[in-house]
Enzyme design. Sequence first.
Site, PDB file in Angstrom:
ATOM      1  N   LYS A 199       3.041  -0.774  15.980  1.00 19.46           N
ATOM      2  CA  LYS A 199       4.162  -1.031  15.347  1.00 19.46           C
ATOM      3  C   LYS A 199       4.349   0.542  14.610  1.00 19.46           C
ATOM      4  CE  LYS A 199       6.112  -3.298  11.219  1.00 19.46           C
ATOM      5  NZ  LYS A 199       5.506  -4.217  10.227  1.00 19.46           N
ATOM      6  N   GLN A 200       3.098   1.046  14.355  1.00 20.35           N
ATOM      7  CA  GLN A 200       3.038   2.124  13.298  1.00 20.35           C
ATOM      8  C   GLN A 200       1.709   2.970  13.580  1.00 20.35           C
ATOM      9  OE1 GLN A 200       3.293  -0.565   9.810  1.00 20.35           O
ATOM     10  NE2 GLN A 200       2.875   1.433   8.966  1.00 20.35           N
ATOM     11  N   TRP A 250       0.811  -1.310  -0.168  1.00 16.62           N
ATOM     12  CA  TRP A 250       0.106   0.016   0.033  1.00 16.62           C
ATOM     13  C   TRP A 250       1.023   1.203  -0.153  1.00 16.62           C
ATOM     14  CZ3 TRP A 250      -1.688   2.720   4.987  1.00 16.62           C
ATOM     15  CH2 TRP A 250      -0.681   2.419   5.969  1.00 16.62           C
ATOM     16  N   ASP A 251       2.063   1.285  -0.225  1.00 13.67           N
ATOM     17  CA  ASP A 251       3.130   2.247  -0.042  1.00 13.67           C
ATOM     18  C   ASP A 251       2.845   3.321  -1.166  1.00 13.67           C
ATOM     19  OD1 ASP A 251       5.678   0.801   1.722  1.00 13.67           O
ATOM     20  OD2 ASP A 251       4.343  -0.432   0.451  1.00 13.67           O
ATOM     21  N   GLU A 275       0.468  -3.605  12.363  1.00  6.97           N
ATOM     22  CA  GLU A 275       0.536  -4.965  12.228  1.00  6.97           C
ATOM     23  C   GLU A 275       0.953  -5.784  13.393  1.00  6.97           C
ATOM     24  OE1 GLU A 275       3.453  -5.058   8.891  1.00  6.97           O
ATOM     25  OE2 GLU A 275       1.931  -5.975   7.553  1.00  6.97           O
TER      26      GLU A 275
END
Lengths: 800, 800
Positions: free
Chosen positions: B617-618, B357-358, B496
Site C-alpha cells: 500500500k505504501q 503516527w502521522d 497495511e
Amino acid sequence: MSVWTLTYDGYDPAQERLREALCTVGNGYFATRGAAPESSAGPSHYPGTYLGGYFNRLCTEIAGREVCNESMVNMPNWLPLTFRPEGGEWFDLDSGAYEILEYTQELDLKKGLLNRRVQVRDAGGRTTTVAQRRFAHMGHRHLGALETTVLAEDWSGVIEFRSAIDGTVANTGVNRYLELDSVHLEPSEEGFDGALSWLAVETNQSRLRIGEAVRLRVHFEDEPVEPEFEYRTHAGHVSCEFAVELAEGSAVTVEKMVAVFGSRDKAISEPLEEARVHVARCRTFDELLVYHTLVWDQLWRRFETSVDPGDGDRVGMVLNLHVFHLLQTVCQNSIDLDVGVPARGLHGEAYRGHVFWDEIFIFPLMDFRLPSLTRALLTYRYRRLNEARRLAYEAGYAGALYPWQSGSNGAEETPTYHLNPLSGEWKPDNSHLQRHVNIAIAHNIWSYYQTTADEEFLAYQGAEMLVEIARFWASIATYNRALDRYEILGVIGPDEYHDGYPDAEEPGLDNNAYTNVMAAWSLCRAPEALDALRPYRQRELWERLSLEREELEAWDDISRKLKVPFHDDGVISQFDGYADLEEFNWDGYRQKYDDIQRLDRILHAEGDTPNRYKVSKQADVLMLFYLLSDERLAELFERLGYECTSETIHTTIDYYLARTSHGSTLSGIVHSWVIARRDRGRSWEQFVEALESDISDVQGGTTSEGIHLGAMAGTVDLLQRAYTGLNPREGVLWFDPALPDAVRELEMTIRYRGMWLGVKITRSSLVVTSDATDSGVCQIGVHDTLHDYEPGQTLEVSLS
Amino acid sequence: MSVWTLTYDGYDPAQERLREALCTVGNGYFATRGAAPESSAGPSHYPGTYLGGYFNRLCTEIAGREVCNESMVNMPNWLPLTFRPEGGEWFDLDSGAYEILEYTQELDLKKGLLNRRVQVRDAGGRTTTVAQRRFAHMGHRHLGALETTVLAEDWSGVIEFRSAIDGTVANTGVNRYLELDSVHLEPSEEGFDGALSWLAVETNQSRLRIGEAVRLRVHFEDEPVEPEFEYRTHAGHVSCEFAVELAEGSAVTVEKMVAVFGSRDKAISEPLEEARVHVARCRTFDELLVYHTLVWDQLWRRFETSVDPGDGDRVGMVLNLHVFHLLQTVCQNSIDLDVGVPARGLHGEAYRGHVFWDEIFIFPLMDFRLPSLTRALLTYRYRRLNEARRLAYEAGYAGALYPWQSGSNGAEETPTYHLNPLSGEWKPDNSHLQRHVNIAIAHNIWSYYQTTADEEFLAYQGAEMLVEIARFWASIATYNRALDRYEILGVIGPDEYHDGYPDAEEPGLDNNAYTNVMAAWSLCRAPEALDALRPYRQRELWERLSLEREELEAWDDISRKLKVPFHDDGVISQFDGYADLEEFNWDGYRQKYDDIQRLDRILHAEGDTPNRYKVSKQADVLMLFYLLSDERLAELFERLGYECTSETIHTTIDYYLARTSHGSTLSGIVHSWVIARRDRGRSWEQFVEALESDISDVQGGTTSEGIHLGAMAGTVDLLQRAYTGLNPREGVLWFDPALPDAVRELEMTIRYRGMWLGVKITRSSLVVTSDATDSGVCQIGVHDTLHDYEPGQTLEVSLS
C-alpha cells in the site's frame, strides 16, 4: 524529637481543627485534611475530613456579600470509615461511647504519610487498637490511600465496618463565612460493583464534574478476605457495610484507595470513568507507598535546608513542615495544571482559595529548587494577562493590572465588603486598590529569569507581562507640574490598616513609597527584558504590542521622576501625609487587649479607624529593603533624584518597626529579613517567632482555617537568601553570608541556571560544590570578589 | 495566479464538499469549514458548515462497530445566516430560487481569510450581490467572525435576515460512518439578550460542556443600525430574525462574531459565561482583522519556504496551502492545549479525529520553525505514557506501547472491524499490530532534541519515553537460539496491505525489517538520552524507573542481534517470507480498475487478499531510507552484523517502487524522498504529484472527509530537508544540497538551537545568514566540511 516528624500525643478535641490543618497530606493536586479516625459514615459531613484541591480553583463573581464564590470548594469526602464490634456502637472519638486509652498522631514529613494510633475501650469492656495510615500519592496524583488496621486486643467476634464516599460536603470551615452559600456540589451519579464504588458531582456554578471512585481491600496480615459488601446509595452518597470475624489478639486491615478526576484534567475521557478505571487498576497500599516515598525522597533532596544547631531540632522540624506544606500545595504535580498559589494552601477555606500576592514570598524558594514550578505558576499569570488588561482598561488605565484577589478566570474577586467579627459589622473593603500586586508579579518574573536565564519564558511570556505592567504604571502616574514629578494617587500599600486619609470621602492614598519606588523599578525592567530578547522575537513582540520608541522614552522619564515622600527627619514616608498622622497609644492598647495584631478590627469596633494613626498592619515601606539590596536601592533612588544611604535605611527600619502590629504572618518575615545584617540577634528572634506562626497558631484560630503559605515558604527563604546573601544578578550568583549567632552551619542544594550547587556556610567559610559530570560554567561572587566556577570544582572562600 | 490565494470561480455543487474542506479556516483551536454562503438558518444542520475543534479530542471506547466514538464531534454551528428581499424566498444557493450570475471564492492564505462573492437574481428579477468574509482569529483563539454584506443592485425595500446558532449538529461527514451514532451533543441551555445570543451543549459520553455566544452587529457602511431582533429558541437552537430597509444601490453589512469555550479551557470559569463575556467585549470585524493578520504574518515569516521557479506559482501556492492547513490545525494556539495531531486535521471527520503516527511526517517541519509546538505535541504523548505502559502490560510486554489509534485519554482506539465500502463487508481490522508507532514517537523525540538541544524536555519527558519504548522493544524481541538472533514476531509494518501470512490463522508478520531495524535504533537512543542528562536528573530517573545496568546491557545486546531479513538477491525483505509471495498482476488490475490505490479493498471484494502478493500500500522498508541517512543506516546495519551498501539501498528502492500502489498519501512523500539523490528528476515528479494529493483530491473523495496533514507537511519538509540535506546531528547542522533541476533557488528561515538562520540554496551555492544581534554559536557542516558559525556572519559555500 526528630526533624522529620510532627507528633501529637493524646487526643484533644479543642486542638483537633488546628492539628487537622497542620497534618493535612496532599500532593499538589488534592489534599486530605488530617482529621481523627473518621467517626461518621453517615450522610452528614464530618467537619474537617474533606478534600480540597485543584478543582476548587473555580471562579465566580462575589457580588457584595450576597454570593459566596466557588474558588474553594470541598470535594466529595472519600475518608469516612468506621467500625463496631458486634453489638457495640459505631466508633466515634467524640461520642463518649469509647474511652480513649491512648492516642498518638504523627505526620511523617519525609514520607508524606500521616500515621495515627488510638487504643479505645467500649461500653462492653472490649479493648481495641486502631492504626491508620494515609497519603495522597506524590507519584500518581489522582490516587489517595487510607489503611485502617483494627486489632481486637482482648475480645473476639464479628466486627462490622462502614465506609462511604460523601458528595454532600459543604464549605463550613470558616465561621465568618457561614452566612454565605456553603453548598457548591450537585450530585450527578452514584454506583457500586463489588469492592468498587463511585460517585460524580458537579459544581453548581462552573459546571465542573468531579468523579471519585473507591476500592476496598480487606485482609488479615497476608491473607485476603472477601466479605460481602452491602451498599446503600442516595443522591451524592454511597455507603457500604461489611463484616468480618476477628479472633482475640488478631487484626484486620481495610485498605481504602481513591482515584479522583475532574473535567479540567488532561489526557482523560470522562472523569468518573477514569476514576473507576484507575482505582480498579491500582496496587496495594504498601506497593503504592514505595513509589510515593521515593518521589518524596527526591523532593527532599531538592528542598532540604539544614541548619545546625538552630534551636535544637524544633527549627529543623518546623522548616521541614513548612516545605512539606508548600509542596503538598504546589509541586511537580501542579506543573501541568493551570493553578496559582492560593494564600492558604489547598486545604484551607479561608480567603476561599483566592490567589493574592503571596507568591512574592514563595517563588524565591522555588526559583532555586524547582524552577519549572515557578515557571508554571508564572504561566498561570500569563494566561490571565488578558483579564488583567481588561481590569486596567476598566479602571481607566493602559497596560495590565493584576487583581488583588483572583480565582480561576483571573478576574478581580476582591470582596467589596468585609465582615469585622469583633463588631459583626460589614465594612466596605477597598483592598482592590492594592495595585502593588503588579509589582510582585513583575518582581517574580525578573527573579525567575535572573536565576534560570530561561530565555524561552522571557521571550514568550515574561517580557510581555513586564511591558504591560510598565504600561500600567506609566498610565497611572500623573505628572505634577509644580513638583516636576510623577505621582501615583489613590492606591493602597501592603499595609491594609491604611486605606485612605482620615475623613476623606474617597478611599486611597497618594504616593505610597513602596508602590512608587517599585513602579520606577518595573519601568526599568520592561525595556531591559525587551533588549534581552533575540532579534526575531523582539520584532514580533514590538509589533504585537504596538510598541513605539516614544513609549519607552516616557517610561524612562517617569522612572526618573516618580515622587518618593520623606519625613523631615530623613525617614521614607509610607505615603504622602503619613507624618501628619497621630502617634498611636501602643501601651494603652496592649494593656486593654490581649492581642492587638488585628488593631484594625479593634479600632473599627470602637468606632475609630487606624487611618488616623501611625500604625501598620505589616511591612510596607520596609518591603523595599526586602526586595532590593542596599546597593540596588541606592542606585534606584539616585536615578529618582533622591538619596538612600545606609542611614536612611536604618532610620526608616527603626521607625516602622516601632509602629507595626504584625497583623499579617508575612510581616515577621520581612522584619527579620531587613535587620538580618543590621541586628543578627534580633533578626533570629523574629525568624524563630515567624516559624511559630502556624504550628503554634499565633493568630489564634486562623491556622485551622488554612495554613499561611507565604509565611511558611518565607521562613525557609530567610535561611536560603537573607542569611546567605544569595542573589543572582546579571549572570553572577552572589553570596554575602551573615549567619545568625545561633547558627553554626547552614547547608542546602540550589539550582542555578541548570546546575545543582551544594552550598555549605559556616561562620568561617563558604563552600560550593557540584558534580563533576554536570555541565555549564558560572560566575560566583562572594562579597566583592568574582570566581569562575566549573562543575566538579570545590570553591572554598574564607569568611573570617 | 498568486502563491497566496486559492481561487474558485463559478459555483459547482458537485465540488462544494471538496472546496469546503480545502477552504476551511482555523486557528489551532477551532476550525470552520468554508462552505458556500449559508443558506439555511433552520434547525436542520446544513452539511459542511460545522466547526471542528479542540473539544472534539474526546475519548471513548469503540466497541467493535457498535459505538461511534466522540473523538471528532461537530461543535454547535454558528455560521447560519441568510436573508430574503421582502416577499422573496430565503436565500439558498442550492434551492433554485436564485439564479447565480457570478460566484467567486477565494482563500487568502496570507491573511487566513476566506472571501466569497456571489451575485444572484431572484424570482422577482431583483439582483443582489453578497460578499462574505470569515476567519477564525489567530490572535484570540476563542473568537471567530463572519461578515456578510448584501448589496441591492437594482431594487430597494425591506430585507430580512435570519441568523442562528445550531447545537443540533451531527457527524454526517463520512458516508461509511453513517451506520454509527452521529449525534454526540446534548442541548443544555439557550438564551438571548439584544444583539447577543448563546447556547451551551454537552457531549454525551465525555460530559464536556461547550459554550458559544454570538453577537450581531448591523451597519450601512459607517452608520450603525439597530434593528429589532426577534428570537426563537428550542432545545439546542437559537435563531434570530431582523429586517432593515435598503435603498437601491446601497448595502447593509451584518457582522456575526462568535466566542467559543469548553470545559477543558484554562483560565476560565464556566464556558458559556466566558463565551458571553468575551463576545460582548470583542471589537468590530475590521478591528479584529488587523491583529489576526499580524499574527498570520508572523507565522508566515517562520514558515514560508519559497522555491523559484518550481513549476510556476502552482507549486508555491500549494506549499502555502499545506502550511496553512497545518497551522490552522496546530500552531502556537495549540501549545497550551492538550492536543495531538489528528491525521485529518481539525475539520475532517474521517478517522474520527484519531491520532496515528502521522506526526513523523509533520514534526520535522515544526522542529525547524516552531519547536515549542513540537514540544507541546510530544508532551501530549508524555501525558499518555501511563496509558501506553498499560497497553504494553496488557499485551504482555514491558515498557510502553503507544496505541496505533488514540483519542483523548491515550487508550487504544483502533476499531476491531473495518468496513470495505466496495463490498459492504465488515472485516477484522488488525492494524493495532502496527507496533511501529513506537518508532515514530522515539524518532520524533530524538529529532526534536537534536534540533533544539532542549535539555529540560529530554530530562523531564523525552528520556523517560525513550527508556519505556526501549523496554518495550527489548521485551517483544524473542531470542532464536538457532540463529543467535533476536526476532520480533507477529507485528504489522506501515504497509497495511499485509496483516498476516496467507492462510495463517493468526494475524501478524515476523521480522518486519522496518520495525526490527528501528527497534535496534531505539534501543541505542535510550541509553544515549540517559547519558545526556545532568547527574542529578540521571539519578532521579534511574530510581524512578528502577533501571539496572543489566537492563541496559540487554538493550545493547538486542540492538546488535535483531534479525533483518533479506532476499537472496540482496534486497531487504519487508518481512520474513516476503520473497515467497506471488508477484502481482499489476497490468491486469490497472486495466480492470480505474484506480488501484486501494487494492486491498478490490482484492477483498474479489474474495482474494493482498497478503498473497508482493504488493504494498505504501512505503514500508523504504521508511528506513526516509528516516535515516545512508551513512547512519550503514552504521546501524554494521552494528547488527549486516551490510547495507549503496547498492543494497538502490536495489531495495527499485524493488519496492515497482510493487507499491500508493494507497496512502504518505507514500508519495517517502518515495520522492528516497530517490531525491538518486533520481532527481523522478523525485521532483513524485513531489509534484504528492502536492496534488489534496488539492486535486487524488484519492477521489477522501479530501472532502478531511485533508491529509502528514502528506501536506511532508511535501514542505521534502523541500526543507530532502533537497537541502538538512540534518542536525551531534551538535552540527549538516547540509548536503541536491536541488532538483526544476528548482533554481530555494529559500527559507529555520530555527536551530535558538537561532534563526536564513538559508538560501541555488545550484551553485549555499548561503546562511542571521541577525548580528542574535546570540549563540553553532557548527554548520556542508558535505564533509565543518564551519564555525556566529550570528551576523554570512556563510557562503560553493556547491559547484
